[in-house]
Write a protein that holds these residues in place. Structure first.
Motif, PDB file in Angstrom:
ATOM      1  N   ARG A   1     -12.557 -31.400 -11.740  1.00 53.16           N
ATOM      2  CA  ARG A   1     -12.498 -32.953 -10.902  1.00 53.16           C
ATOM      3  C   ARG A   1     -12.603 -32.497  -9.582  1.00 53.16           C
ATOM      4  N   GLU A   2     -13.059 -32.966  -8.447  1.00 53.11           N
ATOM      5  CA  GLU A   2     -12.471 -32.151  -7.254  1.00 53.11           C
ATOM      6  C   GLU A   2     -11.758 -33.299  -6.516  1.00 53.11           C
ATOM      7  N   THR A   3     -10.671 -32.583  -6.153  1.00 56.78           N
ATOM      8  CA  THR A   3      -9.808 -33.752  -4.909  1.00 56.78           C
ATOM      9  C   THR A   3     -10.248 -32.271  -3.930  1.00 56.78           C
TER      10      THR A   3
ATOM     11  N   ILE B   1     -13.119 -30.019  -3.205  1.00 52.36           N
ATOM     12  CA  ILE B   1     -14.109 -30.283  -2.133  1.00 52.36           C
ATOM     13  C   ILE B   1     -14.422 -29.329  -1.071  1.00 52.36           C
ATOM     14  N   TYR B   2     -13.455 -29.426  -0.459  1.00 49.08           N
ATOM     15  CA  TYR B   2     -13.124 -28.269   0.694  1.00 49.08           C
ATOM     16  C   TYR B   2     -14.213 -26.455   0.616  1.00 49.08           C
ATOM     17  N   LEU B   3     -13.071 -26.379  -0.708  1.00 49.36           N
ATOM     18  CA  LEU B   3     -14.485 -25.069  -1.293  1.00 49.36           C
ATOM     19  C   LEU B   3     -15.329 -24.874  -1.803  1.00 49.36           C
ATOM     20  N   ARG B   4     -16.119 -25.974  -2.691  1.00 53.06           N
ATOM     21  CA  ARG B   4     -17.370 -26.017  -3.152  1.00 53.06           C
ATOM     22  C   ARG B   4     -18.460 -26.340  -1.948  1.00 53.06           C
ATOM     23  N   ASN B   5     -17.932 -27.402  -1.228  1.00 53.14           N
ATOM     24  CA  ASN B   5     -18.996 -27.446   0.299  1.00 53.14           C
ATOM     25  C   ASN B   5     -18.306 -25.869   1.166  1.00 53.14           C
ATOM     26  N   LEU B   6     -17.404 -25.271   1.344  1.00 53.70           N
ATOM     27  CA  LEU B   6     -17.518 -23.957   1.934  1.00 53.70           C
ATOM     28  C   LEU B   6     -18.770 -22.997   1.374  1.00 53.70           C
ATOM     29  N   ILE B   7     -18.739 -23.325   0.072  1.00 51.66           N
ATOM     30  CA  ILE B   7     -19.514 -21.932  -0.716  1.00 51.66           C
ATOM     31  C   ILE B   7     -20.847 -22.299  -0.494  1.00 51.66           C
ATOM     32  N   LEU B   8     -21.377 -23.518  -0.582  1.00 49.14           N
ATOM     33  CA  LEU B   8     -22.771 -24.132  -0.531  1.00 49.14           C
ATOM     34  C   LEU B   8     -23.324 -24.092   0.846  1.00 49.14           C
ATOM     35  N   ALA B   9     -22.417 -23.663   1.900  1.00 47.45           N
ATOM     36  CA  ALA B   9     -22.886 -23.902   3.389  1.00 47.45           C
ATOM     37  C   ALA B   9     -23.265 -22.299   3.290  1.00 47.45           C
TER      38      ALA B   9
ATOM     39  N   PHE C   1      -5.716 -32.253   7.237  1.00 48.96           N
ATOM     40  CA  PHE C   1      -6.915 -32.891   7.727  1.00 48.96           C
ATOM     41  C   PHE C   1      -7.125 -34.210   7.857  1.00 48.96           C
ATOM     42  N   GLY C   2      -7.509 -34.420   6.912  1.00 47.29           N
ATOM     43  CA  GLY C   2      -7.919 -36.013   5.969  1.00 47.29           C
ATOM     44  C   GLY C   2      -9.579 -35.992   5.657  1.00 47.29           C
ATOM     45  N   LEU C   3     -10.124 -35.491   4.779  1.00 50.38           N
ATOM     46  CA  LEU C   3     -11.652 -35.913   4.703  1.00 50.38           C
ATOM     47  C   LEU C   3     -11.713 -37.529   4.466  1.00 50.38           C
ATOM     48  N   PRO C   4     -10.905 -38.355   3.716  1.00 47.86           N
ATOM     49  CA  PRO C   4     -11.310 -39.695   4.136  1.00 47.86           C
ATOM     50  C   PRO C   4     -11.444 -40.063   4.268  1.00 47.86           C
ATOM     51  N   ILE C   5     -10.886 -39.589   5.945  1.00 51.80           N
ATOM     52  CA  ILE C   5     -11.386 -40.518   7.147  1.00 51.80           C
ATOM     53  C   ILE C   5     -12.708 -40.191   7.245  1.00 51.80           C
ATOM     54  N   LEU C   6     -13.296 -39.047   7.668  1.00 52.41           N
ATOM     55  CA  LEU C   6     -14.826 -39.029   7.695  1.00 52.41           C
ATOM     56  C   LEU C   6     -15.698 -39.434   7.018  1.00 52.41           C
ATOM     57  N   GLU C   7     -15.303 -39.336   5.611  1.00 52.71           N
ATOM     58  CA  GLU C   7     -15.830 -40.173   4.728  1.00 52.71           C
ATOM     59  C   GLU C   7     -16.357 -41.417   5.442  1.00 52.71           C
ATOM     60  N   ALA C   8     -15.565 -41.571   5.346  1.00 50.98           N
ATOM     61  CA  ALA C   8     -15.111 -43.321   5.528  1.00 50.98           C
ATOM     62  C   ALA C   8     -15.848 -44.018   6.957  1.00 50.98           C
ATOM     63  N   MET C   9     -16.155 -42.790   7.556  1.00 48.88           N
ATOM     64  CA  MET C   9     -16.725 -43.037   9.607  1.00 48.88           C
ATOM     65  C   MET C   9     -18.383 -43.119   9.007  1.00 48.88           C
TER      66      MET C   9
END
Length: 377
Positions: free
Chosen positions: A13-15, A19-27, A289-297
């Motif tokens: 499960r990604e928290t 989440i940071y690592l998976r998206n970085l590698i895909l990009a 950082f606070g990823l959920p802030i951007l996800e909500a926006m």
């Protein structure tokens, strides 16, 4: 370059870090066809899902049946074996997605997301307490390069450690496209039914742990719900630490049935839960950082957040802020958003523009640039 990366944070499960690592590698796989990436995973019980890894010839997964605890002990206590050994090759750059160095014959970059657990070791799980601050201190001192997601985290590193500023690179996170897309009506209905979502709710997303400050949120909600009894509080996230005290606070405030816990929710379903919420609240005491802030926006939801650490740096003027120790302010700001449609509309529109400033491709480009800079030194 041969680049080694520890991918264990998104084994299951990604928290935040996962989440940071998976998206970085895909990009990275989209922008870099030249360098070779060697991805390390180990677990006695779980095998890494290869579908999570880019299907490109320059990305190689090495998944070993070693207990995570033994790997951590060998690396963090004995500084052995070097990660190059597992790849049968000398690695030029090793990237640890945590603040702890990975032994290597090459150069090592660490990512320091925040220093909350360094400053508050009692606020984390038991396995991280013993010697953790000392290991972070040693890693920051010895690392060839340090990535952090915010200027706040950079300033904290310079405040607590003797560290050359030029070896730190601020590289903000991105936001996944999933949260920007309008979900299909049938899928929305299935998510509603699966989680028994109430008609109207305030939303929090994040691990359940002391630094998320959920007891203060519950105190604020207990004031607010006296005027808005039809609105529930929905808490999405894994129970990491301190759930019993939160449960006790709910009972003390007489909020049983009004505060709902969903547990962990994967991203596609989470995007629906965001979109159906009335407002997103982020009461953390400290965030790197606070990823959920951007996800909500990105999900067209107004954001209410504590004015502390990196949070204003990420949300800018697109959120309403409160003091993290004031339940009264939380209640007031919730009421402001829910009673004033004009403010709500403006916040949503500003938030959607704000998220366009953050992308995982930008994050990957800056990270690759930093890899090259450290390699060439």
């Amino acid at each position: 370059m041969r680049i080694g990366i520890d991918v264990r944070p998104f084994l299951k499960r990604e928290t935040g870090v996962g989440i940071y690592l998976r998206n970085l590698i895909l990009a990275l796989s989209k922008i870099d066809k030249e360098n070779s990436y060697y991805l390390f995973s180990s677990s006695l019980k779980d095998r890494f899902d290869r579908r999570k890894i880019p299907d490109t010839p320059n990305f190689h997964l090495f998944d070993f049946p070693f207990p995570v605890s033994i790997t951590n002990f060998l690396w963090n206590r004995l500084n052995f074996p070097k990660i190059d050994y597992f790849f049968f090759k000398k690695i030029d750059i090793v990237h640890s997605p945590t603040p702890l160095l990975i032994p290597t014959n090459g150069k090592c970059i660490i990512t320091v997301h925040d220093l909350f657990f360094f400053k508050n070791p009692d606020g984390t799980v038991r396995e991280m307490r013993r010697g953790y601050p000392e290991k972070v201190y040693e890693s920051i001192k010895k690392a060839d390069g340090i990535i952090c997601p915010s200027n706040f985290t950079k300033s904290e590193i310079l405040r607590f450690f003797e560290c050359r500023e030029e070896k730190i690179r601020v590289i903000p996170h991105g936001v996944e496209e999933t949260f920007k897309k309008e979900p299909e009506e049938g899928f929305v209905k299935r998510v509603k039914e699966k989680y028994s979502l109430p008609p109207s709710y305030i939303l929090f997303v994040g691990n359940i742990e002391p630094r998320k400050n959920l007891e203060t949120l519950i105190d604020g909600f207990s004031i607010f719900e006296k005027k808005f009894p039809e609105i529930k509080l929905l808490i999405v996230g894994e129970k990491v630490m301190g759930f019993e005290s939160i449960k006790k606070r709910i009972e003390e405030k007489g909020l049983e049935g009004k505060v709902i816990f969903t547990g962990y929710v994967e991203n596609r379903e989470l995007s629906v839960i965001y979109r159906l919420s009335s407002v997103f609240v982020f009461p953390s005491l400290e965030e790197g950082f606070g990823l959920p802030i951007l996800e909500a926006m990105a999900s067209s939801v107004p954001v209410l957040a504590s004015k502390t650490s990196s949070i204003p740096e990420v949300a800018g003027d697109c959120a309403l802020y409160f003091s993290p120790d004031s339940p009264e302010e939380i209640s007031e700001k919730l009421e402001t958003i829910l009673r004033n449609e004009k403010i709500r509309y403006e916040m949503v529109e500003k938030g959607k523009k704000r998220v366009e400033e953050f992308s995982w491709v930008k994050c990957a480009e800056k990270t690759l640039e930093f890899y090259k800079e450290i390699f060439e030194k």
